[in-house]
Structures are given as structure tokens and as C-alpha cells.
Design a protein around this motif. Structure first.
Motif, PDB file in Angstrom:
ATOM      1  N   GLN A  95       0.808  -1.210   0.000  1.00 47.47           N
ATOM      2  CA  GLN A  95       0.000   0.000   0.000  1.00 47.47           C
ATOM      3  C   GLN A  95       0.847   1.268   0.000  1.00 47.47           C
ATOM      4  OE1 GLN A  95      -2.645  -0.208   3.341  1.00 47.47           O
ATOM      5  NE2 GLN A  95      -3.389  -2.280   2.846  1.00 47.47           N
ATOM      6  N   TYR A  96       2.074   1.143   0.419  1.00 44.17           N
ATOM      7  CA  TYR A  96       2.944   2.317   0.548  1.00 44.17           C
ATOM      8  C   TYR A  96       3.866   2.480  -0.646  1.00 44.17           C
ATOM      9  CZ  TYR A  96       1.500   1.212   5.319  1.00 44.17           C
ATOM     10  OH  TYR A  96       0.757   0.899   6.422  1.00 44.17           O
ATOM     11  N   GLN A  97       3.610   1.769  -1.757  1.00 42.10           N
ATOM     12  CA  GLN A  97       4.512   1.807  -2.910  1.00 42.10           C
ATOM     13  C   GLN A  97       4.574   3.201  -3.518  1.00 42.10           C
ATOM     14  OE1 GLN A  97       3.534  -1.061  -5.891  1.00 42.10           O
ATOM     15  NE2 GLN A  97       5.216  -0.478  -7.253  1.00 42.10           N
ATOM     16  N   VAL A 100       6.628   5.649  -1.423  1.00 43.92           N
ATOM     17  CA  VAL A 100       8.064   5.409  -1.579  1.00 43.92           C
ATOM     18  C   VAL A 100       8.555   5.958  -2.903  1.00 43.92           C
ATOM     19  CG1 VAL A 100       9.835   3.635  -1.747  1.00 43.92           C
ATOM     20  CG2 VAL A 100       7.989   3.401  -0.076  1.00 43.92           C
ATOM     21  N   ALA A 101       7.771   5.747  -3.982  1.00 45.36           N
ATOM     22  CA  ALA A 101       8.174   6.254  -5.303  1.00 45.36           C
ATOM     23  C   ALA A 101       8.226   7.776  -5.308  1.00 45.36           C
ATOM     24  CB  ALA A 101       7.196   5.741  -6.362  1.00 45.36           C
ATOM     25  N   ASP A 102       7.246   8.412  -4.674  1.00 44.71           N
ATOM     26  CA  ASP A 102       7.251   9.881  -4.626  1.00 44.71           C
ATOM     27  C   ASP A 102       8.455  10.407  -3.858  1.00 44.71           C
ATOM     28  OD1 ASP A 102       4.893   9.814  -6.028  1.00 44.71           O
ATOM     29  OD2 ASP A 102       3.608  10.076  -4.254  1.00 44.71           O
ATOM     30  N   LYS A 103       8.792   9.776  -2.777  1.00 42.53           N
ATOM     31  CA  LYS A 103       9.956  10.239  -1.990  1.00 42.53           C
ATOM     32  C   LYS A 103      11.249  10.041  -2.765  1.00 42.53           C
ATOM     33  CE  LYS A 103       8.412  10.139   2.792  1.00 42.53           C
ATOM     34  NZ  LYS A 103       6.986  10.101   2.532  1.00 42.53           N
ATOM     35  N   GLY A 292      13.915  -0.650  11.208  1.00 42.67           N
ATOM     36  CA  GLY A 292      12.549  -0.926  10.763  1.00 42.67           C
ATOM     37  C   GLY A 292      11.619   0.254  10.925  1.00 42.67           C
ATOM     38  N   PRO A 293      11.497   0.844  12.120  1.00 44.90           N
ATOM     39  CA  PRO A 293      10.613   2.015  12.257  1.00 44.90           C
ATOM     40  C   PRO A 293      10.990   3.182  11.354  1.00 44.90           C
ATOM     41  CG  PRO A 293      11.184   1.128  14.413  1.00 44.90           C
ATOM     42  CD  PRO A 293      12.023   0.401  13.417  1.00 44.90           C
ATOM     43  N   LEU A 294      12.291   3.401  11.119  1.00 44.58           N
ATOM     44  CA  LEU A 294      12.696   4.506  10.249  1.00 44.58           C
ATOM     45  C   LEU A 294      12.245   4.275   8.808  1.00 44.58           C
ATOM     46  CD1 LEU A 294      16.297   5.237  11.605  1.00 44.58           C
ATOM     47  CD2 LEU A 294      14.246   6.620  11.901  1.00 44.58           C
ATOM     48  N   LEU A 295      12.448   3.058   8.298  1.00 42.46           N
ATOM     49  CA  LEU A 295      12.022   2.761   6.927  1.00 42.46           C
ATOM     50  C   LEU A 295      10.503   2.837   6.788  1.00 42.46           C
ATOM     51  CD1 LEU A 295      14.400  -0.246   6.105  1.00 42.46           C
ATOM     52  CD2 LEU A 295      14.587   2.120   5.294  1.00 42.46           C
ATOM     53  N   SER A 301       3.757   7.775   4.749  1.00 44.49           N
ATOM     54  CA  SER A 301       3.218   9.100   4.444  1.00 44.49           C
ATOM     55  C   SER A 301       3.999   9.724   3.306  1.00 44.49           C
ATOM     56  CB  SER A 301       3.291  10.005   5.683  1.00 44.49           C
ATOM     57  OG  SER A 301       2.906  11.326   5.359  1.00 44.49           O
ATOM     58  N   PRO A 302       3.337  10.512   2.463  1.00 37.28           N
ATOM     59  CA  PRO A 302       4.068  11.203   1.391  1.00 37.28           C
ATOM     60  C   PRO A 302       4.931  12.349   1.901  1.00 37.28           C
ATOM     61  CG  PRO A 302       1.746  11.842   1.367  1.00 37.28           C
ATOM     62  CD  PRO A 302       1.873  10.735   2.376  1.00 37.28           C
TER      63      PRO A 302
END
Length: 798
Positions: A95-97, A100-103, A292-295, A301-302
Motif C-alpha cells: 500500500q505504501y509503494q 516510496v516512489a514519490d519520496k 525498521g521504524p525509520l524505513l 506518508s508522502p
């Protein structure tokens, strides 16, 4: 000398090769030692629970098995919960793909490709500069043209490149056996290690008492005390370390999970548990826990807000835990220095990998305890212990040798913030003066260099006294006068300056230069008429010159009050008293603290205004030695030949525990008193006959059923004509009677001092307890031995 050097080199080589052998065995046998060490570490945690179950009535084997099964069940439940959290996270990650791409796009990573042309240009210029060619001829690639045999002109389609032939390689389908083998092979080693750890753990918990007894037997029956102390110390330190680490990690994980939940990071319970568990691994664990929490914070979130807050959370928690909480809790529980923790982590990780990193701190704690208890391995405590490598006195001495007076003064001023001036001088500067004198007399330091260092110390002492100069001048006329005379050299003169500062609140002190002649000293004494003359000396040759100087003074001024002050490591007043007779010096002290106490009692009222006195640290330590001496006497026959020396040691420790120069153990045969043991009196006094009972101070005071204390014999009319007190300058006496089972007084324990004083309530109880123990030991022997004690006449009298 050469033979001693060879022996030292042999011992060094032997220790070196032994260390290499131990490291090699630990490395190559790690498959055995790692599970054993892990089982031992877990046993430290589970042993208290097993012990509590045993106290409830369970046998040792069921108690150990229940604790282990409950622990395994808890780990299984925790693992199941974590697996559920990990599975849910794996389902949510797609769901977070887009985030990640935007960042990744916002980072403009494609700009790196634009830099490649610039890098290629710079590389080309570099090659041309090296080749020395300035030509810019471009080289075109040559493409070979295929020609058809027998035809002069190629067909229109002949110039086209040949199309590559696609080759598809299909792997055969993997069988279930191969799939199981590929999946299970990486898990075999961890599972086997876990199984071995559990087996070791079961046997350790069940046979922990047997393992302890075997360790004591291996160390030898003669070292039971040392081995028991080492085992207890190691167990206590490791257990406290694990308990403190568990508490810190639980709090750390709870705060981290709560913060991550507020930030909006999914599954905060998973990260809280992983943070708590992984922080048991030094240095690397927190990085693994925070990854893990950092990644995930960057993916959910965008925006970058969640990631920044996650970084701030872990950074703040680690700073607080590493710099405030852990040093305060771990330092007291482990006794390891911060550098030693890092070195141990690197060393054990090199030997055993990740398990070694986990075990590094507990293993280092055990090494420090071994180094503390075994003299030949003392270097382990020096290298890894939290205590500084050099004590303050040696640190001060080293700084002065290095001509770094600024650091030396900073050390003294820092110590003065927590301790009194007298204690600092006795424990820091006076030992440094002694080391300088020893180095000069052993020719390790030249006389010129010694004088340079002593001059630096003198300047430092003068600087320390500047702040008190105004107070020293104020009220100086009302103080009584004391003259301080160096025993021999410049170091003794500096010691006199230290004594002057210590006595500022007690007397007006005048110092005689060390190079002053005897005639000038006598003229000064005749002019000043001081109430007390203090001769100060610094070892190693202080006793000889102090005794000679005191004798010269008493010969010329027999009515003067002379005090001999021998500053150094020798705290046994009885030994100094026996070497410097009372004819030369009425009082003998061995520290600046005792000097201040003696002069306070001599120049002021008989005892302190509050009627109390303080035990010194040396006296409190010697009181514990007294208890061991009494226990040893109770276990042996006190009248076989060698045990007579035990009574002498008891008398010596008795004097030391009271900070007194003289102690006696006396016996009576009816109308006369005899010394059964004594310390602090000249050997020539031991060959006199017994004195009459009514003339003995010990006899007069021992008639009471309880302890008798005379604070100042000069003010007591009962002892106005006592020649013994006058000859030896006795001003204080404490006597405890020795009574048999019929309440008959058969002797006494006497503590004598050359100054008026009082003793503490604890010292009163100690003297009475020792008297009861000595009498019990006497009565447990044969009746004939008891009669011999009551009628012994082979020793000197009082």
C-alpha cells in the motif's frame, strides 16, 4: 640482579604464551563455549525464580524444569505475536509503494546520471595529460561488413546486422525434498545451538550447588574464602547488570512504542518488543531496532514529518539512556570502564561473532572479579575495571614528575571538594613526598631533579594556603605556640608546611628551615619557648633522624613537650612507639590527622567538648581484623607455643583499632600482675618482675565489673604517683576485666595512650566483646592451662 631479570622474563613469556593458548582454544572451540556461556547467562536470570519455587516446597528438579518450561512458553507466545505482527506488516507494505516512489523522485536521484558525462570528460582529460598528446582526433568505430562469396555486390538486405537468437533456459521443477533441504539447512545450526543451550541450562539449574562446590574444590580448600567471595561478587554483579539492563530496555521499548504510536508508525507493539529485545546486543542492537521504524515511517506518508519525528525519538532516547541512565545504573553494578566495554565488545565479537557481542559485558565482569581476587591476575582489574589505573597519590606524583603542575593542582583541588584538607594531604601529597624520597635514596632520581620536584610541590602547597592566609592571621595571638622542626631535609620541611596548614585552627605554628643548624634551632627554642615541639619526618629514613632530633631537643630542653610525627604508610603506632622511646618523645603520631587530634587534646581540655571522638578509617578496618583474630583464638589451644604469638598479634590489632600506641593483655596470680602480651613498649621493659596488684593501673581499673575509662590520668588522683605512667607518658587508659565463670578477675585488656582522649561507644563494645572471647577461649582449654595463665611469670610486668 641478572637472575631476577631472567626469572621475570620467563614469567612474562609464560603468561604471554598462556594467554595466546587460551584465546586460540576459545576461538576454535567456540561451538562448545558459546552454548555453554549462553546457558550460564540465562541461568543467572532464571536461578532466582527456581530458588523461590524451592522455598515454596518444590524439589530442585521440578522447580528448574517449571522455570525453563514457563520461559520457553513465554518465548513461544511472544514469537507467535511477533509473527502475526510481521505478517500483517508484510500485507500492508504494498500500500505504501506510491509514497516510496514519490519520496525517491523528490530526492532527484536522476541528477547523478547527468554528472556521469562530467566525470567521463575529466577522466579523458586526465588520460590525455598523462600521454602528452594534444590531438583531438576522434576515433570512429569500425563495423565489419559481411560479404557473400561469389557475389561482387551485396544484396540490399545484406548490410543489416544479424538478429540475436534468443535462448531460454528453464530450470527443472524443484522437488519437495530439495525445497525442504534448501529451507531447513540455514536453520539447522541455530536450532542445534538452541537445543544445546536448553540442555546446558537444565543441568546448570538442577546442579548449580554441585557446580559451585566443584569450583570451590578445584580452587583448593585453602582458598575457600577467596573463591567464595569471587563467586558471590561475580554472581551479584552479573545479576544486577542483567536486572538493570532488563529494566532499562523495558522502559526504553515502552517509551519508543508509545512515541511511534503517537507519530503514526504502524504496529508500534512490534517495534517496542523488538527494541527491548535487540538492545541486549551492545552497539549494534539499537541500530537494528531503529532501522525498521525509520524505513516504515518514511513509507507510510508522502511527507517527511513522520520520518523526522522517528529519528528525533530514537536519537533523544539513546542520548538519555547512554549518557545518563546507563552510566548511573550499569557503572555501579558491573564495575567496568566505558573503554573496557568497547574493547570487550570488539574482542568477544571477533572470537564468537554475534553471541560474543551479547556475552561481552557479563564475561568481562567475571574477568574483573577474577583479577580482583587473584593477585597474579590483578592486571585484569587494572585494564578493565572502573577504578582509575593510578591512585590519587601516584597520579599526583606522576604529574609532578612530568612538570605538569596545573593538572596536579587540579587533582588536589578536585579532591578537596569532597574530602577535608587533612585527608587530602595524608592521602595525596604525603605519599608523593615519600615516593620522591624513596626514588632519591634508591638513586632512581638525582638530587637536583628531586629538589626541582620538591620546589614545585612547595609552591603548590603555598598556593593552596593563600586562601586561608587571612583566617590564619586572624586570632593568631590567642593560639598556643607550636614549633615544627624538619627531621632532616627539604621534604621534611614541606611536610612541616602541610602540618602548619592543618593546625591553623589549633595553634600558632612556626617552621624551622631544614638547613638550620642545631645551635640556631636551640636559640630559637630558647627565645620562643613553644608549648609543643613537633619533629616531622618523611620515610624511608624518617624514624632514625626523627629519633635523633628528638633526643637532641630533650637533652637540651628536658622539660619540653616533644611530639614525633612520622608521615608515611606505616599506620601502626605501637611499632613507632617501640622504636622511639618516651624519653625522646612523649607522643608519636603517623599522620597529619593524628597530629591534629593529639595537639588538640594536649593543648586544649582533656577531651573534646562534645565528649565524643571519631574512629578513623584505619581503625574501623582493624576492628574487622580483630574479629578474625578472636575467632582464630577460639578454635585453638591458647597455650601451645605458637599461639602465644597470636595474643601478641591480638594486642597489636587492639592498639591499631583504637589508634593508640600501647595495648596490654595482663594476668594476675593473686597479689601481682604480669604481661601476657603487649605492644608499643620497648623490649627492655619485658624483663622486669611483676608489680604489686594495688600499684597497677590495670588492676585498679579491672576491679570494676564493667569497662573503665580514664580520659586523662593527670587529673585523676588515684594515679598521681604511678611511676609507670610518668615514665611512659601515659595520659589515657581503658581497661576491660577478664573474668572466669565464677566472676573472678584473672586479668585484663588495657589500651593506653599518651594523649588525653575519649573512645566511641562502638569501641567500648569492641573491647568488652574481645575480653569475653579471650576469656572463653582460655576456659575452653585444659584446667592446667588456665592455672598457667593465672600464674604465668615468664613475661614482663605491670
Amino acid at each position: 640482579m641478572l637472575s631476577e631479570t631472567r626469572e621475570t622474563l620467563k614469567r612474562t613469556d609464560s603468561a604471554f604464551f598462556t594467554g595466546i593458548l587460551v584465546v586460540a582454544v576459545l576461538y576454535f572451540a567456540r561451538e562448545v563455549f558459546v552454548p555453554l556461556a549462553l546457558a550460564g547467562l540465562i541461568a543467572f536470570v532464571l536461578a532466582p525464580g527456581a530458588t523461590r519455587l524451592e522455598r515454596l516446597g518444590l524439589r530442585r528438579t521440578p522447580a528448574a524444569l517449571i522455570v525453563i518450561l514457563l520461559s520457553l512458553a513465554g518465548m513461544v507466545v511472544l514469537g507467535w505475536v511477533l509473527l502475526g505482527q510481521i505478517y500483517s506488516l508484510a500485507v500492508e507494505i504494498p500500500q505504501y509503494q506510491q509514497n516510496v516512489a514519490d519520496k525517491i523522485g523528490s530526492l532527484h536521484l536522476d541528477s547523478a546520471g547527468k554528472l556521469s558525462s562530467t566525470i567521463e570528460m575529466l577522466n579523458g582529460l586526465n588520460k590525455r595529460i598523462r600521454s602528452g598528446s594534444a590531438a583531438t582526433t576522434s576515433v570512429l568505430p569500425v563495423v565489419p561488413v559481411e560479404r557473400t562469396p561469389g557475389h561482387r555486390h551485396a544484396s540490399p538486405g545484406a548490410g543489416k546486422p544479424a538478429q540475436p537468437v534468443q535462448v531460454l533456459i528453464e530450470a527443472p521443477e524443484e522437488s519437495m525434498v530439495e525445497l525442504a533441504a534448501r529451507t531447513m539447512t540455514p536453520l539447522l545450526h541455530p536450532l542445534a545451538t538452541t537445543f544445546i543451550v536448553v540442555i546446558f541450562l537444565v543441568f546448570m539449574l538442577i546442579g548449580r550447588e554441585d557446580l559451585r562446590d566443584r569450583g570451590l574444590k578445584l580452587a583448593g580448600s585453602g582458598r575457600l574464602h577467596v573463591t567464595t567471595t569471587a563467586i558471590g561478587d561475580a554472581t551479584l554483579r552479573v545479576s544486577r547488570y542483567l536486572q538493570m539492563q532488563l529494566i532499562v530496555n523495558l522502559c526504553y521499548g515502552a517509551v519508543a512504542g508509545l512515541a511511534l504510536g503517537l507519530i503514526g508508525v504502524p504496529h508500534p507493539l512490534l517495534w517496542a518488543v523488538l527494541t527491548c529485545v535487540l538492545r541486549f546486543v551492545p552497539y549494534v542492537g539499537i541500530m537494528m531496532a531503529a532501522a525498521g521504524p525509520l524505513l516504515l515511517a518514511g513509507a507510510v506518508s508522502p511527507h517527511w514529518t513522520e520520518l523526522i519525528w522517528t529519528v528525533v525519538t530514537f536519537g533523544a532516547l539513546e542520548i538519555v539512556a547512554a549518557n545518563f541512565v546507563e552510566p548511573m545504573l550499569y557503572g555501579a553494578s558491573t564495575g567496568i570502564s566505558a573503554l573496557a566495554v568497547l574493547i570487550a565488545a570488539v574482542f568477544w565479537t571477533f572470537l564468537w561473532g554475534l553471541p560474543g557481542l551479547l556475552l561481552s559485558t557479563p564475561l568481562t565482569v567475571c574477568l574483573i572479579v577474577i583479577g580482583r581476587q587473584v593477585p597474579r591476575l590483578r592486571y585484569l582489574e587494572v585494564l578493565f575495571g572502573e577504578r582509575t589505573g593510578l591512585p590519587p597519590s601516584e597520579h599526583f606524583y606522576q604529574r609532578m614528575l612530568a612538570s605538569n603542575t596545573r593538572d596536579a593542582r587540579a587533582l588536589v583541588e578536585t579532591t578537596l571538594k569532597t574530602r577535608s584538607r587533612t585527608e587530602v594531604y595524608d592521602s595525596v601529597i604525603v605519599p608523593a613526598l615519600t615516593m620522591i624520597e624513596e626514588a632519591q635514596h634508591s638513586e632512581e632520581m638525582t638530587a637536583v631533579r628531586s629538589e626541582e620536584v620538591l620546589q614545585s610541590i612547595e609552591e603548590l602547597v603555598e598556593d593552596l594556603s593563600i586562601g586561608d592566609a587571612l583566617n590564619a592571621r586572624h586570632g593568631a595571638k590567642s593560639k598556643r605556640s607550636v614549633l615544627c622542626i624538619p627531621a632532616r631535609d627539604f621534604a621534611d620541611e614541606i611536610a612541616c608546611a602541610l602540618a602548619q596548614q592543618v593546625l591553623e585552627g589549633t595553634a600558632s605554628v612556626r617552621i624551622v628551615p631544614a638547613n638550620a643548624s642545631l645551635a640556631s634551632v636551640q636559640q630559637l627554642m630558647a627565645r620562643l619557648r613553644p608549648e609543643v615541639i613537633c619533629v616531622v619526618g618523611v620515610p624511608p629514613r624518617a624514624v632514625r633522624y626523627t629519633k635523633m632530633r628528638c633526643h637532641q631537643i630533650r637533652t637540651r630542653f628536658p622539660e619540653s613537650v616533644v611530639l614525633a610525627c612520622i608521615l608515611g604508610d606505616e599506620k601502626d603506632l605501637s611499632s613507632l612507639r617501640s622504636r622511639i622511646p618516651s624519653e625522646d618523645a612523649q607522643h608519636v603520631v603517623s599522620s597529619l590527622q593524628l597530629l591534629s587530634d593529639y595537639l588538640t587534646s594536649v593543648l586544649r581540655p582533656a577531651y573534646r567538648e562534645d565528649g565524643r571522638t571519631q574512629e578513623t578509617e584505619n581503625a574501623a578496618e582493624t576492628t574487622r581484623e580483630l574479629t578474625e583474630e578472636v575467632q582464630e583464638i577460639q578454635q585453638l589451644d591458647p597455650f601451645d607455643g605458637p599461639v602465644e604469638g597470636m595474643f601478641n598479634r591480638l594486642a597489636t590489632n587492639l592498639a591499631r583499632s583504637f589508634d593508640a600506641p600501647i595495648a596490654l593483655i595482663t594476668a594476675t596470680d593473686g597479689d601481682r600482675y604480669f604481661w601476657e602480651a603487649q605492644c608499643g613498649l620497648p623490649e627492655s621493659s619485658l624483663f622486669a618482675n611483676g608489680v604489686k596488684r594495688e600499684c597497677s593501673i590495670c588492676s585498679k581499673l579491672a576491679q570494676s565489673d564493667a569497662l573503665s575509662v580514664v580520659a586523662d590520668t593527670a587529673e585523676d588522683e588515684r594515679f598521681a604517683d604511678d611511676s609507670f605512667l610518668k615514665d611512659h607518658g601515659i595520659r589515657f587508659c581503658a581497661v576491660a576485666p577478664l573474668k572466669d565463670h565464677e566472676e573472678n578477675i584473672v586479668g585484663s585488656l588495657c589500651v593506653l595512650d599518651t594523649r588525653p582522649r575519649q573512645i566511641t561507644e562502638r569501641q567500648r563494645e569492641t573491647l568488652l566483646s574481645i575480653a569475653d572471647s579471650v576469656m572463653s577461649a582460655i576456659e575452653m582449654s585444659e584446667p592446667l592451662a588456665t592455672r598457667e595463665f593465672m600464674a604465668r611469670k615468664g613475661v614482663a610486668s605491670h
